[in-house]
Design an enzyme around this catalytic site. Structure first.
Site, PDB file in Angstrom:
ATOM      1  N   THR A  73      78.622  17.563  66.235  1.00 31.93           N
ATOM      2  CA  THR A  73      80.033  17.939  66.234  1.00 31.93           C
ATOM      3  C   THR A  73      80.285  19.191  67.074  1.00 31.93           C
ATOM      4  OG1 THR A  73      81.824  18.776  64.815  1.00 31.93           O
ATOM      5  CG2 THR A  73      79.592  19.211  64.089  1.00 31.93           C
ATOM      6  N   TYR A  94      80.230  22.729  57.254  1.00 31.62           N
ATOM      7  CA  TYR A  94      80.123  21.457  57.969  1.00 31.62           C
ATOM      8  C   TYR A  94      79.435  21.655  59.310  1.00 31.62           C
ATOM      9  CZ  TYR A  94      81.558  17.635  61.039  1.00 31.62           C
ATOM     10  OH  TYR A  94      81.562  16.612  61.951  1.00 31.62           O
TER      11      TYR A  94
END
Length: 328
Positions: free
Chosen positions: A117, A141
């Site tokens: 990501t 995250y």
């Protein structure tokens, strides 16, 4: 020989399964169906309900199906949830990935593609951001994904094992042929939420933060069509299987849009206004992040075909209309 797709019953994973089947590949999917759907996995792909953190299960699948490559999508992806439940994210995204990698090495799988990501960059000092930028995630995250990248790099150094980590920017849209799309209930993806609101599936939608140092005060993101993203995965698979070395690539278009610009695009596509509530910032959100995608274009020959916000929105809206009709 078979390609194992983890999280293949989910949004991006199901598009990957379609692309592999279109290419004539044998596909096995492992998904715990916590956010995925059985109906999203088309035959002849085989769906096995289970957890990627179950090393015995993964080892058995690798041996029984002759798995030659793994494409790893399974994981948790909601930034604010990671702030509230960091240990859950480190378990699902990091610890379970470690188990999957260990099973791959033990089973002789030499090619591994990881869905990372852009959140690994945090708030980058320069935009567009290159793969060589400092890695300073601002949410659990992002950190959970970065830790998996680090494990992959160490594993590739120690074993006959190669990987590509693809750092996604904001994925949106749906299969142009209408075969798959984002179906997760209570999804937080901006374009999906805006499309749901435009179609009356939500009474209104929230904008989190209007005081960022951006042109209109809202967050800026690089939106990539899911079909182009899957094409990047297919290119990465071909790269590894032709002897390519382990590497990391950004997946984005090198152009950014603000939250308000995206909402206006959805209003154009849907043909009318809808209720939008402006609110405070949300924990863990970076102010602006746009990809420098030169490396993946040059090294993997990736050429996006759907790099247009209105096209992305049109496909997403079409999918939402099909879901609404199916539920009626």
């Amino acid at each position: 020989m078979t390609v194992l797709v983890t999280g293949g019953a989910g949004y991006i994973g199901s598009h990957m399964v379609l692309a592999l089947l279109d290419a004539g590949e044998r596909v096995v999917v492992v998904d715990n169906l916590s956010t995925g759907f059985r109906s999203a996995v088309p035959p002849p792909a085989l769906l096995i309900e289970g957890n990627v953190g179950d090393q015995d299960l993964i080892s058995r699948i690798i041996a029984e199906h002759g798995v030659r490559a793994i494409v790893h999508f399974a994981g948790s992806i909601v930034v604010p949830d990671s702030v509230a439940d960091p240990l859950g994210y480190y378990l699902n995204n990091t610890s379970n990935s470690r188990t999957l990698i260990a099973a791959a090495v033990a089973g002789g799988v030499k090619a591994f593609i990881f869905s990372s990501t852009a959140a690994v960059y945090g708030n980058p000092a320069e935009i567009p951001v290159k793969e060589t930028a400092d890695l300073k995630p601002v949410s659990p995250y992002g950190t959970s994904k970065l830790m998996t990248e680090m494990m992959l790099a160490d594993t590739a150094f120690a074993h006959d094992f190669r990987y590509v980590a693809l750092r996604y920017f904001n994925v949106a849209g749906a299969d142009p042929a209408g075969r798959a799309g984002q179906s997760t209930p209570r999804a937080t993806h901006l374009i999906k939420v805006a499309c749901e609101t435009a179609l009356g599936k939500r009474a209104s939608m929230d904008v989190f933060g209007t005081d960022y140092p951006t042109p209109d005060g809202t967050c800026v993101r690089d939106y990539i069509h899911v079909t182009d993203l899957v094409a990047a995965h297919m290119a990465a698979l071909g790269y590894l299987e032709s002897g390519g070395t382990s590497d990391v690539f950004n997946c984005g278009y090198s152009s950014g849009y603000s939250v308000l610009e995206v909402i206006e695009a959805v209003k154009r596509a849907s043909g009318g206004p809808f209720a939008v509530t402006l609110g405070p910032r949300r924990p863990g959100d970076a102010e602006a992040i746009v990809a420098d995608s030169a490396k993946i274009r040059e090294r993997l020959g990736w050429t996006p075909k759907l790099a247009n916000l209105d096209t992305i929105v049109a496909h997403a809206l079409g999918w939402e209309r099909s879901l609404k009709q199916a539920a009626a």
